[in-house]
Design a protein around this motif. Structure first.
Motif, PDB file in Angstrom:
ATOM      1  N   THR A  68      16.741 -15.137 -24.430  1.00 36.40           N
ATOM      2  CA  THR A  68      15.504 -15.682 -23.861  1.00 36.40           C
ATOM      3  C   THR A  68      15.349 -15.250 -22.407  1.00 36.40           C
ATOM      4  OG1 THR A  68      15.668 -17.587 -25.346  1.00 36.40           O
ATOM      5  CG2 THR A  68      14.198 -17.795 -23.454  1.00 36.40           C
ATOM      6  N   ALA A  69      16.437 -15.295 -21.650  1.00 41.79           N
ATOM      7  CA  ALA A  69      16.376 -14.877 -20.243  1.00 41.79           C
ATOM      8  C   ALA A  69      16.023 -13.395 -20.135  1.00 41.79           C
ATOM      9  CB  ALA A  69      17.711 -15.160 -19.558  1.00 41.79           C
ATOM     10  N   ARG A  74      12.099  -9.048 -18.915  1.00 45.00           N
ATOM     11  CA  ARG A  74      11.317  -7.886 -19.338  1.00 45.00           C
ATOM     12  C   ARG A  74       9.825  -8.148 -19.322  1.00 45.00           C
ATOM     13  NH1 ARG A  74      15.533  -7.492 -23.437  1.00 45.00           N
ATOM     14  NH2 ARG A  74      14.139  -8.650 -24.810  1.00 45.00           N
ATOM     15  N   GLY A  75       9.430  -9.389 -19.077  1.00 40.34           N
ATOM     16  CA  GLY A  75       8.015  -9.722 -19.018  1.00 40.34           C
ATOM     17  C   GLY A  75       7.402  -9.973 -20.380  1.00 40.34           C
ATOM     18  N   GLU A  76       8.224 -10.201 -21.385  1.00 39.76           N
ATOM     19  CA  GLU A  76       7.710 -10.486 -22.719  1.00 39.76           C
ATOM     20  C   GLU A  76       7.292 -11.947 -22.786  1.00 39.76           C
ATOM     21  OE1 GLU A  76      10.774  -9.391 -25.478  1.00 39.76           O
ATOM     22  OE2 GLU A  76      10.832  -7.331 -24.763  1.00 39.76           O
ATOM     23  N   THR A  77       6.433 -12.245 -23.719  1.00 37.91           N
ATOM     24  CA  THR A  77       5.970 -13.622 -23.860  1.00 37.91           C
ATOM     25  C   THR A  77       6.986 -14.420 -24.664  1.00 37.91           C
ATOM     26  OG1 THR A  77       4.715 -13.025 -25.842  1.00 37.91           O
ATOM     27  CG2 THR A  77       3.538 -13.007 -23.747  1.00 37.91           C
ATOM     28  N   ILE A  78       7.203 -15.644 -24.231  1.00 33.00           N
ATOM     29  CA  ILE A  78       8.084 -16.555 -24.946  1.00 33.00           C
ATOM     30  C   ILE A  78       7.329 -17.849 -25.173  1.00 33.00           C
ATOM     31  CG2 ILE A  78      10.202 -15.559 -24.001  1.00 33.00           C
ATOM     32  CD1 ILE A  78      10.369 -18.056 -22.202  1.00 33.00           C
ATOM     33  N   THR A  79       7.811 -18.615 -26.129  1.00 29.38           N
ATOM     34  CA  THR A  79       7.151 -19.885 -26.415  1.00 29.38           C
ATOM     35  C   THR A  79       7.576 -20.921 -25.389  1.00 29.38           C
ATOM     36  OG1 THR A  79       8.933 -20.630 -27.859  1.00 29.38           O
ATOM     37  CG2 THR A  79       7.136 -19.375 -28.884  1.00 29.38           C
ATOM     38  N   GLU A  80       6.786 -21.955 -25.291  1.00 28.45           N
ATOM     39  CA  GLU A  80       7.118 -23.037 -24.361  1.00 28.45           C
ATOM     40  C   GLU A  80       8.402 -23.732 -24.810  1.00 28.45           C
ATOM     41  OE1 GLU A  80       7.140 -25.050 -21.054  1.00 28.45           O
ATOM     42  OE2 GLU A  80       5.650 -23.500 -21.472  1.00 28.45           O
ATOM     43  N   LYS A  85      13.956 -25.055 -23.736  1.00 31.49           N
ATOM     44  CA  LYS A  85      15.362 -25.052 -24.161  1.00 31.49           C
ATOM     45  C   LYS A  85      16.242 -24.383 -23.104  1.00 31.49           C
ATOM     46  CE  LYS A  85      18.210 -24.155 -28.168  1.00 31.49           C
ATOM     47  NZ  LYS A  85      18.256 -23.626 -29.532  1.00 31.49           N
ATOM     48  N   LEU A  86      15.757 -23.264 -22.554  1.00 33.63           N
ATOM     49  CA  LEU A  86      16.514 -22.590 -21.499  1.00 33.63           C
ATOM     50  C   LEU A  86      16.574 -23.450 -20.243  1.00 33.63           C
ATOM     51  CD1 LEU A  86      18.045 -20.074 -20.622  1.00 33.63           C
ATOM     52  CD2 LEU A  86      15.885 -19.085 -19.908  1.00 33.63           C
ATOM     53  N   ARG A  87      15.474 -24.126 -19.920  1.00 32.34           N
ATOM     54  CA  ARG A  87      15.453 -25.009 -18.749  1.00 32.34           C
ATOM     55  C   ARG A  87      16.466 -26.149 -18.927  1.00 32.34           C
ATOM     56  NH1 ARG A  87      10.239 -26.367 -18.700  1.00 32.34           N
ATOM     57  NH2 ARG A  87       9.682 -24.570 -17.442  1.00 32.34           N
TER      58      ARG A  87
END
Length: 184
Positions: A68-69, A74-80, A85-87
């Motif tokens: 995810t990081a 890379r500037g790809e879109t990730i879901t909220e 989850k990473l936060r």
């Protein structure tokens, strides 16, 4: 039904048949002994297996956080959901990934302003050297994310510079010879 074989085999098969009958009838009680937390009465092999299972679970979670990081860098879109989850698991890695994403955008802008391919190659070499220096002497996570970001900027730059393939209509227009123009 008659079962032939060694006494241990016969006993095991009869136990299996009884178990299946109870499961089918719905009278089977769950065996919670297997699902208890580690207790001193458990053999050390089971405790060791539980520890290995927990370690592998942590490893999978760490791998998911790393992926995810890298997506963020890379500037790809990730879901909220991925961001949340990473936060929750590693907010410092999220901060570093966002910093690497800003670095990627900065490098992309500098590459867009580059006049020659040599100048672009010099920009990329300098940024990669900085990422390696950060990785070697400073923060390995940040260095790795910077390297991902610079790599993505490089790929975008060189893909953007490639000539676009001709469409079918363009090819037919080029191959068609006109002897004279009828338009007035």
């Amino acid at each position: 039904m008659k079962i032939n074989g060694s006494p241990a085999y016969v006993k095991m098969v009869q136990g299996l048949i009884d178990h299946q009958k109870k499961a089918f009838e719905g009278t089977l009680k769950p065996n919670n002994r297997l699902f208890k937390n580690e207790t001193p009465e458990q053999p050390p092999e089971i405790q060791q297996l539980r520890k290995l299972l927990e370690d592998s679970k942590r490893g999978v979670e760490k791998l998911a956080a790393d992926q995810t990081a890298k997506k963020i860098a890379r500037g790809e879109t990730i879901t909220e959901e991925e961001r949340a989850k990473l936060r929750a698991t590693d907010p410092e890695k999220l901060r570093k990934a966002e910093e690497a994403n800003e670095k990627r955008a900065s490098v992309s802008r500098r590459l867009a302003r580059a006049k020659t391919k040599e100048e672009a190659a010099a920009i990329l070499a300098g940024e990669k050297a900085m990422a390696f220096t950060i990785y070697d002497k400073g923060d390995q996570v940040l260095g790795e994310l910077y390297l991902e970001a610079v790599g993505k900027a490089e790929v975008d730059y060189y893909q953007g510079k490639k000539s676009k393939p001709a469409t079918l209509r363009d090819i037919s227009d080029v191959k068609q010879e006109r002897l004279f123009d009828i338009r007035l």
